[in-house]
Every structure is written in structure tokens, then in C-alpha cells.
Write a protein that holds these residues in place. Structure first.
Motif, PDB file in Angstrom:
ATOM      1  N   ALA A 493       0.704  -1.219   0.080  1.00 28.58           N
ATOM      2  CA  ALA A 493      -0.250  -0.155   0.204  1.00 28.58           C
ATOM      3  C   ALA A 493       0.038   1.061   0.144  1.00 28.58           C
ATOM      4  N   ILE A 494       2.188   1.183   0.403  1.00 36.00           N
ATOM      5  CA  ILE A 494       2.422   2.529   0.571  1.00 36.00           C
ATOM      6  C   ILE A 494       3.368   2.769  -0.292  1.00 36.00           C
ATOM      7  N   CYS A 495       3.798   1.289  -1.166  1.00 41.11           N
ATOM      8  CA  CYS A 495       4.802   1.490  -2.556  1.00 41.11           C
ATOM      9  C   CYS A 495       3.064   2.111  -3.205  1.00 41.11           C
ATOM     10  N   LYS A 496       2.317   1.758  -3.525  1.00 40.39           N
ATOM     11  CA  LYS A 496       1.464   2.140  -4.782  1.00 40.39           C
ATOM     12  C   LYS A 496       1.606   3.927  -4.194  1.00 40.39           C
ATOM     13  N   VAL A 497       1.192   4.429  -3.357  1.00 40.72           N
ATOM     14  CA  VAL A 497       0.710   5.263  -3.073  1.00 40.72           C
ATOM     15  C   VAL A 497       2.263   6.755  -3.211  1.00 40.72           C
TER      16      VAL A 497
END
Length: 535
Positions: A493-497
Motif C-alpha cells: 500500500a505504501i509502494c502504491k502511494v
């Protein structure tokens, strides 16, 4: 089938039966008033009085009684005033011209007066209808539910036309559902009408109004005429409205089809008001749902941020005390030393989870505060240095895996935030190491495409669940919900943001030859020109 009550626009026939006797009585009254004055009243003045009677009859009673009054006035004038009196014989041929002119003038005056009366009635009816539509619009503007909208529409149709009204709304499965109102005695529409309503709702190219005659009536000749109108909103169709008017056989039976066609403009206006009201309710629901989601997201971010800060401090102290235990003099026993190392390792794992929670809370707070634009510290730099720094930061997490990097020598500079992209590569490598079998390789491949830099991180694990490839980047989502691998579902999720903040795209896939792979594309842009150093 029960006969509906006769509404105001259709109930004038019983009153019109008295118009013709009243017209005859008016002509007779004029004769009785003028007859005693025969010796003092010139015939031309008597003609004027009869013409005045025709005008009054036309203005008050309508066209048919006015025509009858015209002929009756000529006959009475001939019988009582033209010599020889009290007979229809004419002694002077010039009176025939008088009769012709009198009849022509009477008919013309009656026609003009009737037209004025009809236009006045139409103007009054239009004013009443406009006032009723204004009241309906005011009621629909205050409606809070679709049932209230249906109630106001049904009451309006009963008052104006004595007609029944049904309303279909779109359902969640892209069909139509009949909205239930207060008029429970009204029979439900037939299956054929429901199918027609569905076709009207799906086909926007159909005519605006659809007239349907119910062929199946009762033994007394009753029938029903239906008008179906689509409720077309600004974005999509909001349903179908059906107006039904019952008729019966008989000398005074109203013409339902003609009456509804006469009120087509009013029906169009009502359908437009209904569509506007239903669309307003839809947008109100969407606004409430959006506001609820925003408040929920803010509350969750606030809880995550507060929890992360409050838990991080005791965790830091716990890690420090565990390290202090391992440095005590004299040294601890081997068993106690092993327990101190385990305590330190678990505290570091928990500290890493809390750090990810705090990072995610900060990222989402930045997105909300900057209108979906994460503040980045962009700089042109080689991406291979970011990859190398990420591998070094992981340290022992990659102890049982070899990282193989496929790095072309002609990669251009990339404009990125090095700190955030190190977090992206670190999360991807950490996930790949967690779900890969021991002593297997983790591959990182970088390749410059036309407009993007393609980065692929791949391991030799079991791959992502095929049915959840689009869900693995959601917050707190994990590839295997019951997995024994520790984690909270925050890394991807952090990577996507971060990747989307750089204008890139990230996706998960399962290669045909096995394993799991995460692909991300970052925009290349136009790097600055590097001038060679002077010797």
C-alpha cells in the motif's frame, strides 16, 4: 373495474345540457322585454337587443348555444316585429336582406365571443396549471425520500386529471423496481407494462411519451389508457413514470386518450420535475456517503498516527533495554543471552510495523492536505544507487537470499525522491524475501522503455492469489490472509502511494513460469544535459 371519480376537467357535460334551454330562455326574455315597446321602438333597435343577447349567450354558454340563439333571434324578430306580425310571412323583400345580415352578424359575433371566452378559459386553466406545477415543484424540493416524491406526484395527478400514477426506479442489478406509494388500492401494473417500462429505461432513443391502450376491459366497457414517460436526468435515466386514466362506455364517458394527449405538455413538465427530484436525492445520498467516507478516513488516519506515536516510544525503550541485557557484566548465561536476543528481535519487528503504520498515516495525511499530491523532493539521479542503498538497508532480511540485479549500462537519470523510492524498493525486496523459499534468488530487472522506466522485482515463491491481484495494494490487505509470514499488509500500500505520487503505475502479476512479480513504471522525463569536465 371501479369507475374513478370524475375530475374537474371532465365533469362539464352534465352542466352543458342546460346551456341550450338557457339560451332559448334568454332570447324569449329579450322578446318579452321588447314586445310592449313595439310602438315606440324601431326595428333596428330591436335587432341590436337581439344581437346583444347573442353576445351574452356566446360569452357565457359557448358556441353551440350562441348559434342556436342566432337562428332563434332571427325567427323571433321575424315573428313579432316584421309585418305581417305574428307570422313568418314577409311582405317586403328587403326584410330578407335584414334577416341575412342579422343572422350573419349574430353568428360572427357569437363566434368571436366564443373564441374570446375559450381563450380566457385556456389562459385561466394555464395559470391554474402553472400554479399547481409551482406548488408541486416546491413540494418535490422538500421531499427527503423517493416515497415522498411518489406521494406528491400521485396527489397532483389525482387533483388535475383524476389519473393514477406509478413510478419505476433503477435497481442495483441495472433493472427496474416499482416504487410503492400510499395508494395501496391502485392495482399494480401488468407484466407487459413492466417490460415496456424496462425497454423505455434502457433505450434513450425512444420517443418521449408512449401511449398504450389497455384492451382488456370489464363487462361494462371499462378500459384504461396509459402514458409512459422516461425520467431523464442530467447524467442518466432515473426511472419511468406511468400515468393511467380509466374510462367507461356511455354517453358521458370521457375520452382518456384525447384528454391525456391534450395534457402532454403538463405530463412532460411533471416528468421533468420528478427526474430532477430523484436526481437530487441521488446526489444527496452520494454527498452523504462521500462525507462519511472522508470522516472515516480522517478518523482512521488520526488513530493510526496517535497509536504509532504512543507505541513507538516504549518500543524504543524496550529495544534499548534488550541491548543493555546483552552487554551486562558479568555476561548472562547462554540461555538468558538467547532470550535477550529474541526479545530484541521481536521488539525490532514490532518497531518496524509501527514505523510502517506511521509512514502510511503521514502519506495519507499529506495526500489529503495537498489535494491528492504528495510533496516530493525530486532530483535527477541514477536509479541504481537507490536500488543499492535499499539492498544495504535491508541487511539481515536478505541473509538467506541472493539479489540478482539486471542493470543495463545506458540507463538515463530519473527524477525521483530518493528517500521515498528507497522505501519502495525496500518494501518490495522485503516482501519478496518473506514469501520466497530459503536459498532462492530475488531478481531485480530495470529496462528503459519509450516513455517509462520498467522495474520488475521477482521471487520464486508461490505467487499471488489469482483472484486477489487487484487487492494486494489495498490498505491492510495481504496475499494470504491466514499466512504464517509476519506482516500487516502495509508494504505494498505504501509502494502504491509513492509510485503514483511520482506519476507512475504499479501492478502485481504471476509469471507463467512460476513465482510472483511486481512491476512498476516510472516516467523517464527529459534529464538535464551533463557537460563533460574540462581537462
Amino acid at each position: 373495474m371501479s369507475r374513478p371519480h370524475a375530475p374537474a376537467p371532465l365533469s362539464t357535460a352534465p352542466r352543458r345540457r342546460w346551456h341550450y334551454p338557457l339560451a332559448a330562455a334568454g332570447c324569449g326574455a329579450t322578446t318579452l322585454l321588447t314586445l310592449p315597446l313595439h310602438d315606440w321602438l324601431e326595428p333596428v333597435n330591436a335587432v341590436m337587443l337581439f344581437l346583444l343577447t347573442v353576445v351574452v349567450v356566446a360569452a357565457r354558454l359557448g358556441r353551440g348555444p350562441a348559434v342556436m340563439a342566432s337562428f332563434l333571434s332571427v325567427g323571433l324578430f321575424d315573428f313579432f316585429y316584421v309585418p305581417p306580425r305574428f307570422s313568418f310571412a314577409v311582405s317586403d323583400i328587403q326584410y330578407l336582406l335584414t334577416f341575412a345580415v342579422m343572422l350573419t352578424v349574430a353568428l360572427l359575433i357569437g363566434h368571436l365571443a366564443t373564441g374570446m371566452r375559450q381563450r380566457a378559459e385556456e389562459a385561466q386553466q394555464a395559470a391554474r396549471r402553472a400554479q399547481a406545477l409551482h406548488a408541486l415543484a416546491h413540494q418535490l424540493a422538500g421531499a427527503l425520500t423517493a416515497e415522498q416524491v411518489l406521494h406528491h406526484l400521485q396527489a397532483f395527478m389525482q387533483d388535475q386529471l383524476g389519473a393514477d400514477l406509478h413510478l419505476w426506479q433503477p435497481s442495483l442489478d441495472h433493472g427496474l423496481v416499482l416504487l410503492q406509494g400510499d395508494h395501496t388500492s391502485t392495482p399494480a401494473p401488468s407484466a407487459s407494462l413492466t417490460l415496456l417500462a424496462r425497454s423505455i429505461a434502457q433505450d434513450s432513443a425512444r420517443p418521449h411519451a408512449h401511449h398504450v391502450q389497455d384492451e382488456q376491459g370489464s363487462s361494462d366497457g371499462a378500459g384504461t389508457h396509459h402514458v409512459l414517460l422516461p425520467l431523464t436526468g442530467s447524467t442518466r435515466n432515473r426511472g419511468v413514470m406511468m400515468v393511467s386514466l380509466s374510462t367507461w362506455a356511455g354517453p358521458n364517458a370521457p375520452d382518456a386518450q384525447g384528454n391525456l394527449r391534450h395534457h402532454t405538455d403538463m405530463l412532460d413538465a411533471v416528468s421533468a420535475l420528478a427526474a430532477t427530484a430523484l436526481e437530487r436525492l441521488h446526489f444527496v445520498d452520494v454527498a452523504h456517503q462521500t462525507e462519511l467516507e472522508v470522516r472515516t478516513e480522517r478518523l482512521r488516519n488520526a488513530i493510526l498516527s496517535a497509536l504509532s506515536h504512543d507505541v513507538r516510544t516504549p518500543l524504543t525503550a524496550l529495544v534499548g533495554m534488550a541491548e543493555t541485557l546483552s552487554l551486562l557484566q558479568p555476561p548472562l548465561s547462554p540461555q538468558a543471552q538467547e532470550m535477550a536476543e529474541a526479545l530484541r528481535g521481536q521488539a525490532l519487528r514490532l518497531h518496524e510495523m509501527v514505523s510502517k503504520l506511521l509512514d502510511m498515516a503521514r502519506l495519507q495525511a499529506s495526500l489529503q492536505g495537498q489535494r491528492s499530491h504528495l510533496p516530493l523532493r525530486l532530483a535527477w539521479q541514477p536509479v541504481e544507487e537507490v536500488v543499492g542503498a535499499s539492498i544495504q538497508l535491508l541487511g539481515t532480511a536478505l541473509a538467506h537470499h541472493r539479489v540478482v540485479v539486471d542493470l543495463p549500462s545506458d540507463l538515463p537519470l530519473i527524477q525521483l525522491d530518493a528517500v521515498l523510492m528507497e522505501r519502495v524498493f525496500g518494501n518490495l525486496l522485503d516482501n519478496a524475501a518473506k514469501y520466497a523459499p530459503p536459498d532462492t534468488d530475488i531478481h531485480i530487472a530495470l529496462m528503459a522503455e519509450a516513455e517509462h522506466l520498467l522495474v520488475r522485482v521477482r521471487n520464486a515463491g508461490n505467487g499471488f492469489p489469482p483472484a486477489r491481484l487487484q487487492e494486494v495494494f489495498a490498505l491492510f490487505a495481504r496475499g494470504e490472509p491466514e499466512s504464517h509470514v509476519p506482516g500487516m499488509g502495509l508494504g505494498l500500500a505504501i509502494c502504491k502511494v509513492i509510485v503514483e505520487a511520482h506519476g507512475g503505475h504499479i501492478e502485481a502479476r504471476n509469471p507463467d513460469d512460476g513465482g510472483a512479480e511486481v512491476c512498476m513504471r516510472l516516467p523517464l522525463g527529459t534529464p538535464p544535459t551533463i557537460e563533460p569536465e574540462q581537462p
